[in-house]
Write an enzyme that holds these catalytic residues in place. Structure first.
Site, PDB file in Angstrom:
ATOM      1  N   THR A 152      31.521 -14.255  17.036  1.00  0.00           N
ATOM      2  CA  THR A 152      30.655 -13.640  18.064  1.00  0.00           C
ATOM      3  C   THR A 152      30.445 -14.683  19.164  1.00  0.00           C
ATOM      4  OG1 THR A 152      28.710 -14.259  16.756  1.00  0.00           O
ATOM      5  CG2 THR A 152      29.502 -11.999  16.547  1.00  0.00           C
ATOM      6  N   LYS A 178      32.438 -17.841  10.194  1.00  0.00           N
ATOM      7  CA  LYS A 178      31.918 -17.678  11.551  1.00  0.00           C
ATOM      8  C   LYS A 178      30.416 -17.917  11.446  1.00  0.00           C
ATOM      9  CE  LYS A 178      30.005 -14.882  13.472  1.00  0.00           C
ATOM     10  NZ  LYS A 178      28.532 -14.679  13.804  1.00  0.00           N
ATOM     11  N   THR A 189      25.375 -19.779   6.370  1.00  0.00           N
ATOM     12  CA  THR A 189      26.396 -19.288   7.281  1.00  0.00           C
ATOM     13  C   THR A 189      26.208 -17.806   7.469  1.00  0.00           C
ATOM     14  OG1 THR A 189      28.745 -19.083   7.707  1.00  0.00           O
ATOM     15  CG2 THR A 189      28.039 -18.720   5.456  1.00  0.00           C
TER      16      THR A 189
END
Lengths: 406, 406
Positions: A152, A178, A189
């Site tokens: 993102t 990510k 995370t």
């Protein structure tokens, strides 16, 4: 154990794919937003999830599908978190169903992940209509493509992989992650997927993952916010043909070390890519009475907005370090504390016995402008230590988060 | 109860003064940095201090001097916090001694406060050499001058005062405060001094202050950091000649309401002047099972960097509000939650039953660009509520804190 390439496809029997399906209306067509990861056969699978009371719908689907500790595929999208969204559970299930059909496996072998904006209906139709095309693209060199599809506000993809020997066989483990903002201790995370071809019992895999996450992802903090979607999955499909690890023997410890290496590498990559971050900051607290206390102290330092802003300014403001330790609720005696800073440019001690030292401000500046800086704390009380990871607080953090939704 | 002017000198029998003594080398001569507040006679006095494990030396001197609940003067400097500093205790005592001598009172009747940089030796000689000149300037209209002398990164002085009737007599209460960064729940203001001419028993005054602080200063958050120096003092010298309040009668409740009004006003002024802040944000959580839970939820929302950055961007990002509630550890059911925003420009509901509503983005923007914005949360579980106060996160916060020490 040696570092290798290949990320999520490094281990035998895993393929990945990515495609642009338009989950988020108006997103550029060159940005993939849907990823699929499939194992050739079923795999022992474990996962940890956010402890936020508000959990996104896909997490409940994963929990359901992981009751028996077995899975075969992961489908993940960016652009919409499917959290607090109308029709969330239905849409998460539809996403699993579509992936199962396209990959030719059972629905309850599919895990689902989403990341992006909260509270808006997931465009499940866009996902469904692209699933066959996505499955058709599955290949064993698409780790980075899958990685980019789940990004993102991340600036760089994050991957790590290692090769190790277990029961005389060559095994591999690799992963992608990510995560940039909304990152904080307790399942730190946003999304992390790890695959291995090692053969290991599902319940032992779960134990290993929980221990590793506690020492890696749960020790990073970008901004103190714990997301609704945080998920870390590890699959182990046994393709390496090693003897099944079903107790904590030497093979287990070898596997554990490899899993920890992948997780730690990904965790540090996430911290370094914290929203707007200009440098990776770690804080190691040594000589605590208990690891738990050392961890709490290190995390308080890493999470302090004032410390983070000082690191952005390359300012050796150890007073803020001591102050953050002070409100961490962990026991220590201020008058025993030594504080220093170190990096590739050298190291410097700035506080001893809880009192400031005269120090070379120019050297301190040189140390603090490096890309990776360590805050070194010694509390002179015991033998335990812990390290936490974070980043500095910059203008760009404010910019990114001041107008993310619109 | 009516709002009046006069701040720390509003009540009978209090004088204040301010002077530039040069605590911080190189500070501009026009900026006063030393303040003195003296009561004509001894006063029942209570104080609350930071719960940070690292406490500045002046706090220990105050605790010592307040064992009997009686004091007569406060001396305070800006420019140096005298925390973790060489010779800290000695210098804090010397500051009390100098003020006592200049004011012609006993040393153990003097409270000492410091604010500024941590870890550097206090220039006590500069303070001592200016104390007589400072005392010579004592007057009953120097509240703002004293207020400005204790400011650091504050942009505006903060004061409030009220007049009320107690036991048939006219009483007054007023205060000044400083605080901008390093402000967080648990003794939230850096420095706050309140004076009253009401007659009240010292132990009852302590009870009142503790209750009031829990509902006001401990409900503001600027950046999650709790300072080493936070101090809130209230003095009551009895000059109003009301019958001594020595139990929780009607007079006590009248006094309590006035003290709360002063503290709440100062707390909101501190939040609004948070470092770099462009607007005051409050969050009210209604219909909780317990006030404690409502408070925890409201504080988590106010303290979230992501919520704060969204408020800076005037972005009605209710997902971040719900997410912050989720990691607060307070119990609530996401599916019962209603979230709205309100300000002078109107109000809007954006989430119902934990799900996003279609809403008028233009109206939301209009509401969120106001100087004071409220986040309104209803968790539909009980009768308790709480409000917390904070500010948005801006580029200027990073700028101010990226290079404060140097």
């Amino acid at each position: 154990m040696k570092k290798i390439e290949g990320g999520i496809c490094a281990a035998q029997g895993y393929r990945a794919a990515a495609i642009h399906c338009g989950v988020k209306a108006g997103s550029p067509a060159e940005k993939d937003d849907l990823a699929l990861i499939v194992s050739e056969c079923t795999a022992a699978t474990a996962a940890t999830f956010t402890n936020n009371r508000v959990k996104a719908a896909p997490l409940y689907v994963c929990m359901e599908h992981l009751e028996n500790g077995i899975a075969q595929a992961i489908v993940a999208n960016s652009g919409n978190a499917n959290a607090c969204a109308p029709g969330g559970m239905d849409n998460a299930r539809r996403m699993a169903t579509a992936a199962a059909k396209a990959a030719g496996i059972e629905e309850n072998l599919v895990l689902v992940s989403s990341t992006g904006v909260i509270g808006q209906r997931l465009n499940i139709e866009a996902i469904e209509s692209h699933m066959d095309a996505l499955a058709a693209k599955l290949s064993d060199d698409a780790s980075e493509a899958a990685n980019r599809a789940i990004m993102t506000t991340d600036l760089v993809p994050k991957s790590a992989a290692y090769e190790f020997t277990c029961g005389g066989k060559t095994c591999r483990i690799g992963g992608i992650a990510k995560g940039s903002g909304m990152i904080h201790p307790n399942m730190g995370t946003m999304l992390c997927f790890i695959t291995s071809d090692c053969a290991i019992d599902p319940s032992l895999l779960r134990t290993a993952l929980q221990d590793v996450v506690a020492h890696t992802f749960n020790r990073i903090s970008v901004d103190g916010d714990t997301s609704t979607n945080d998920t870390c999955v590890v699959m182990a499909n046994g393709k390496a043909d090693n003897e099944l690890i079903d107790w904590k023997n030497e093979d287990y410890h070898v596997f554990y070390a490899a899993l920890e290496a992948v997780a730690l590498s990904l965790a540090k990559q996430i911290a370094a890519d914290g929203e707007g971050a200009s440098r990776l900051i770690s804080c190691t607290v040594k000589h605590s009475r208990a690891e738990e206390y050392a961890e709490r102290l290190a995390k308080a330092v890493i999470a302090s907005s004032l410390v983070k802003a000082a690191m952005f300014g390359a300012d050796a403001n150890w007073g803020r370090v001591l102050c953050a330790m002070g409100y961490s609720k962990a026991p220590f005696r201020p008058e025993y504390v030594t504080i220093g800073f170190s990096s590739a440019a050298g190291s410097i001690t700035v506080c001893e016995h809880g009192r400031g030292l005269e120090f070379d401000e120019d050297l301190a500046k040189k140390i603090l402008v490096e890309k990776e800086v360590s805050i070194d704390v010694d509390i002179a009380e015991g033998d335990a230590e812990a390290t936490a990871y974070g980043c500095d607080l910059t203008y760009d953090y404010v910019k990114i988060n001041g107008d993310y939704r619109t």
